[in-house]
Enzyme design. Structure first.
Site, short mmCIF file in Angstrom:
data_model
loop_
_atom_site.label_atom_id
_atom_site.label_comp_id
_atom_site.label_asym_id
_atom_site.label_seq_id
_atom_site.Cartn_x
_atom_site.Cartn_y
_atom_site.Cartn_z
N ALA A 32 0.86 -1.19 0.00
CA ALA A 32 0.00 0.00 0.00
C ALA A 32 0.90 1.23 0.00
O ALA A 32 0.80 2.12 0.87
CB ALA A 32 -0.97 -0.01 1.18
N HIS A 34 3.12 4.61 -0.61
CA HIS A 34 2.85 6.03 -0.82
C HIS A 34 4.18 6.76 -0.96
O HIS A 34 5.24 6.12 -0.88
CB HIS A 34 1.99 6.60 0.33
CG HIS A 34 2.54 6.26 1.68
ND1 HIS A 34 3.70 6.80 2.18
CD2 HIS A 34 2.11 5.39 2.64
CE1 HIS A 34 3.95 6.32 3.38
NE2 HIS A 34 3.00 5.45 3.69
N HIS A 37 7.12 5.86 1.34
CA HIS A 37 7.91 4.67 0.98
C HIS A 37 8.85 4.99 -0.19
O HIS A 37 10.00 4.57 -0.21
CB HIS A 37 6.99 3.52 0.55
CG HIS A 37 6.09 3.00 1.61
ND1 HIS A 37 4.71 3.14 1.56
CD2 HIS A 37 6.36 2.33 2.75
CE1 HIS A 37 4.18 2.57 2.63
NE2 HIS A 37 5.15 2.08 3.36
N GLN A 150 10.79 7.61 9.83
CA GLN A 150 10.68 8.12 11.20
C GLN A 150 9.23 8.21 11.68
O GLN A 150 8.97 8.35 12.88
CB GLN A 150 11.35 9.49 11.30
CG GLN A 150 11.55 9.89 12.75
CD GLN A 150 12.39 11.14 12.91
OE1 GLN A 150 12.43 11.98 12.02
NE2 GLN A 150 13.04 11.26 14.03
N LYS A 151 8.31 8.12 10.76
CA LYS A 151 6.89 8.09 11.13
C LYS A 151 6.65 7.02 12.19
O LYS A 151 5.86 7.19 13.10
CB LYS A 151 6.07 7.83 9.85
CG LYS A 151 4.79 7.11 10.02
CD LYS A 151 3.65 8.06 10.18
CE LYS A 151 2.30 7.39 10.29
NZ LYS A 151 2.22 5.99 10.37
N MET A 188 1.95 10.76 6.07
CA MET A 188 1.58 9.75 5.07
C MET A 188 1.63 8.37 5.72
O MET A 188 2.56 8.04 6.44
CB MET A 188 2.54 9.81 3.89
CG MET A 188 2.34 11.05 3.08
SD MET A 188 3.29 10.97 1.56
CE MET A 188 2.96 12.62 0.95
N SER A 190 -0.10 4.12 5.04
CA SER A 190 -0.96 3.21 4.26
C SER A 190 -2.37 3.20 4.83
O SER A 190 -3.34 3.06 4.11
CB SER A 190 -0.38 1.80 4.29
OG SER A 190 0.95 1.83 3.84
#
Ligand code: PAF
Length: 283
Positions: A32, A34, A37, A150-151, A188, A190
């Site tokens: 999935a 975005h 990635h 880092q998200k 951002m 998935s």
């Protein structure tokens, strides 16, 4: 881009490439895909010779069965995006390929406090599942460089710890790449695809609350600040798991601040059925 489904084929190919001196960059994902990635793929391309992305929705890291069932899958679109980003190799294994002997963990990873705070507290077993699959993938790929977003702040710390505890300390360099955000600030993810229109419009409030914490941060007690941020989210219809300030290096809780310690604010909250996480380094 070359697509591999079998470990044996990937192994053979990577061994041959390694013998010619190529440095391998690895971007593990659950698909999935975005822009976040793709930024990892681009980062890998800029500092390695060969970039491998894996797409594997790892069942052992989902503590809620419904989250696993509902996890977005868009393999065709992912392949198109990876090709457009110039990814060299894609590993797309089936569950039986990754777990030929079943999904029961063979080892328990010592993650210390990381397993009992924040994500560790609210998603029991999640990080053991992450370590189980990442360890397996590292053994297959033996990357020179590993790219993480880092998200997933706590996951980056868990995987760094895994690498320190396994034979990869000398071999694999970990790159933690910045969180990419939508125009309204939403990180951002998935899972954003699962938000309906109204939820999507509300979702930016998580980032806003983290920014509120950053702007209001003063030395002294911190409980009131995080409580106010939590209330802001609850009022907008979120079910908040946590919104907390922690030590940026260890994730130890920080009830008060001396004005110097490096801090990060982290949040996890549900909008409807969808659980969103985000974080913001504060100083
Ligand atoms: O962040 C993810 O997508 C996953 O947790 C990872 C690191 C690919 C392991 O399944």
């Amino acid at each position: 881009m070359i697509l591999f489904k079998r470990i044996a084929d990937l192994h053979k190919y990577l061994d041959a490439q390694r013998q010619t001196g190529k440095k391998i960059g690895f971007v593990p994902t659950m698909g999935a895909l975005h822009e976040g990635h793709l930024s990892l793929v681009r980062q890998s391309k800029s500092c390695t010779d060969l970039t491998l992305c894996s797409i594997f929705v790892n069942p052992t890291q989902f503590n809620a069965p419904r989250d696993f069932e509902k996890y977005p899958v868009s393999t065709e679109q992912d392949i198109t995006l990876l090709v457009s980003a110039g990814c060299d190799l894609l590993f797309l294994p089936a569950v039986a390929e990754i777990y030929p002997e079943g999904q029961r963990p063979a080892v328990h990873y010592d993650l210390g406090m990381l397993e009992s705070v924040l994500e560790g507290k609210f998603r029991p077993g999640h990080f053991q599942g992450v370590c189980q699959v990442v360890h397996r993938l590292l053994d297959l790929v033996r990357p020179d460089d590993l790219f993480l977003g880092q998200k997933d702040y706590q996951q980056c710390m868990v995987i760094t710890r895994l690498i320190e505890q396994t034979g990869y300390r000398e071999k694999t360099r970990v790159h933690i790449c910045p969180t990419l955000r939508e125009e309204d600030g939403l990180a951002m993810s998935s899972r954003n695809r699962r938000l309906d229109k109204t939820e999507r419009a509300t979702a930016k409030a998580i980032y806003q609350s983290l920014c509120f914490i950053k702007n209001q941060l003063r030395p002294g007690e911190l409980a009131e600040l995080t409580e106010t941020a939590g209330k802001q989210l609850t009022e907008k219809g979120f079910r908040v798991d946590y919104i907390e300030i922690a030590d940026a290096a260890s994730l130890a809780p920080c009830p008060s601040w001396d004005g110097k310690q490096k801090l990060v604010a982290l949040a996890a909250a549900f909008l409807g059925e969808v659980r969103l996480i985000d974080n913001l380094p504060l100083n």
